[in-house]
Design an enzyme around this catalytic site. Sequence first.
Site, PDB file in Angstrom:
ATOM      1  CG  ASP A  82      14.858 -10.435  77.995  1.00 57.91           C
ATOM      2  OD1 ASP A  82      15.696 -10.399  78.348  1.00 57.91           O
ATOM      3  OD2 ASP A  82      14.151  -9.425  77.181  1.00 57.91           O
ATOM      4  CD  GLU A 134      19.574  -6.187  84.622  1.00 53.48           C
ATOM      5  OE1 GLU A 134      19.092  -6.902  83.933  1.00 53.48           O
ATOM      6  OE2 GLU A 134      19.291  -4.922  84.679  1.00 53.48           O
ATOM      7  N   GLY A 185      16.121   0.066  74.696  1.00 57.77           N
ATOM      8  CA  GLY A 185      15.031   0.868  73.745  1.00 57.77           C
ATOM      9  C   GLY A 185      15.384   2.016  73.013  1.00 57.77           C
ATOM     10  CG  HIS A 212      20.268  -7.064  78.830  1.00 60.34           C
ATOM     11  ND1 HIS A 212      19.059  -7.337  78.955  1.00 60.34           N
ATOM     12  CD2 HIS A 212      21.051  -8.162  79.270  1.00 60.34           C
ATOM     13  CE1 HIS A 212      18.976  -8.655  79.673  1.00 60.34           C
ATOM     14  NE2 HIS A 212      20.261  -9.214  79.831  1.00 60.34           N
ATOM     15  CB  SER A 215      18.459  -1.866  69.940  1.00 63.00           C
ATOM     16  OG  SER A 215      17.858  -3.052  69.535  1.00 63.00           O
ATOM     17  CG  ASN A 234      19.695  -9.751  75.577  1.00 64.95           C
ATOM     18  OD1 ASN A 234      20.113 -10.955  75.303  1.00 64.95           O
ATOM     19  ND2 ASN A 234      19.086  -9.341  76.884  1.00 64.95           N
ATOM     20  CB  THR A 237      14.914  -1.480  70.191  1.00 63.04           C
ATOM     21  OG1 THR A 237      14.573  -1.386  71.621  1.00 63.04           O
ATOM     22  CG2 THR A 237      14.553  -0.164  69.553  1.00 63.04           C
TER      23      THR A 237
HETATM   24  O1  G3H Z   1      16.355  -7.556  77.027  1.00 68.93           O
HETATM   25  C1  G3H Z   1      16.259  -7.316  76.075  1.00 68.93           C
HETATM   26  C2  G3H Z   1      16.947  -6.409  75.506  1.00 68.93           C
HETATM   27  O2  G3H Z   1      17.964  -5.911  76.408  1.00 68.93           O
HETATM   28  C3  G3H Z   1      16.648  -5.633  74.268  1.00 68.93           C
HETATM   29  O3  G3H Z   1      17.264  -4.299  74.428  1.00 68.93           O
HETATM   30  O4  G3H Z   1      15.280  -3.373  73.053  1.00 68.93           O
HETATM   31  O5  G3H Z   1      17.516  -2.135  73.142  1.00 68.93           O
HETATM   32  O6  G3H Z   1      17.324  -3.976  71.871  1.00 68.93           O
HETATM   33  P1  G3H Z   1      16.809  -3.410  72.841  1.00 68.93           P
HETATM   34 ZN    ZN Z   2      17.190  -6.123  78.702  1.00 70.34          ZN
END
Ligand code: G3H
Ligand code: ZN
Length: 288
Positions: A82, A134, A185, A212, A215, A234, A237
């Site tokens: 990641d 990305e 995050g 991404h 969360s 993904n 968080t």
């Molecule tokens: O690459 C990891 C993620 O994009 C996780 O995102 O921490 O907001 O769940 P998040």
């Molecule tokens: Zn990410």
Amino acid sequence: MPLVNTFDMLRKALKGHYAVGAFNANNMEIVQAIIEAAEMEKAPVILQASQGAIKYAGLDMIVAMVKNAAENASVPVALHLDHGTDLEQNIKCLRAGFTSLMYDGSKLPFDENVANTKIVVDMAHACGLAVEAEIGQIGKCDDSDEPGVSIEKAKDTMAVPEEAAEFIKQTKADFLAAAVGTIHGCRTAFAKLDMPRIKKIQELTDCPLVLHGASGCTDEEVQKGISAGVCKINIDTLIRMAFVGKMRDVLADKPNEIDPRQVLGPCREAAREVVRNRIRVFGCAGKA
Ligand code: G3H
Ligand code: ZN
């Protein structure tokens, strides 16, 4: 079963109009929580390790844990890097047995991002692995951010569909992490996905899209994204919040506890339930 190829897993998801959860892990309990959840939901799953997780746990340790858990699992498991921001990290993960890579050159000028991504893609494809790349910039939420501030932040750096198309044409990356309204995050679900942008990017690239910072999305928002071509989602968080939140509760309840298993066991269960819930929301339950 042995670790499986991430490319096949995501192409199947794109065709089947669901998304595979890509869950971040950095210790044994979280690895176990993710795999147990996938088994309970009969879902394929991606475990992913960030550069920070690799630094914390050690590359060989992560690979050994995930390989072992996958080999004993009844569902397909893939292991993904990641946000690999350097070439060296990608090479190390390829050699160590990851089943897909990510080169994140999103902070670089377009041409440099293309050039570096292409190096990783050429190398990975020669070894039969897929690469996520990305475009646009997916920012980071500060704890103090009000919802409105974060939504505004996300707007500034979204991916431009025509650039995304050119990016995929030139790099031949397999999965595209495009900035489309989320930021990393977020502890509250207030992200607003730019649906016309997602649809346009999917139409122009025909590439499995990766969401991404998921969360920060409500269930409805996530499902709208899936209907437009998002097929890897993904989550980090939400797992952290469940795991550490449970740790706080257990320690508040039993301040004299000194057996790590009595603390970490319930944390693992809490993380597992979050992952199960996301798998269902992503439409991935029963797809193993
Ligand atoms: O690459 C990891 C993620 O994009 C996780 O995102 O921490 O907001 O769940 P998040
Ligand atoms: Zn990410």
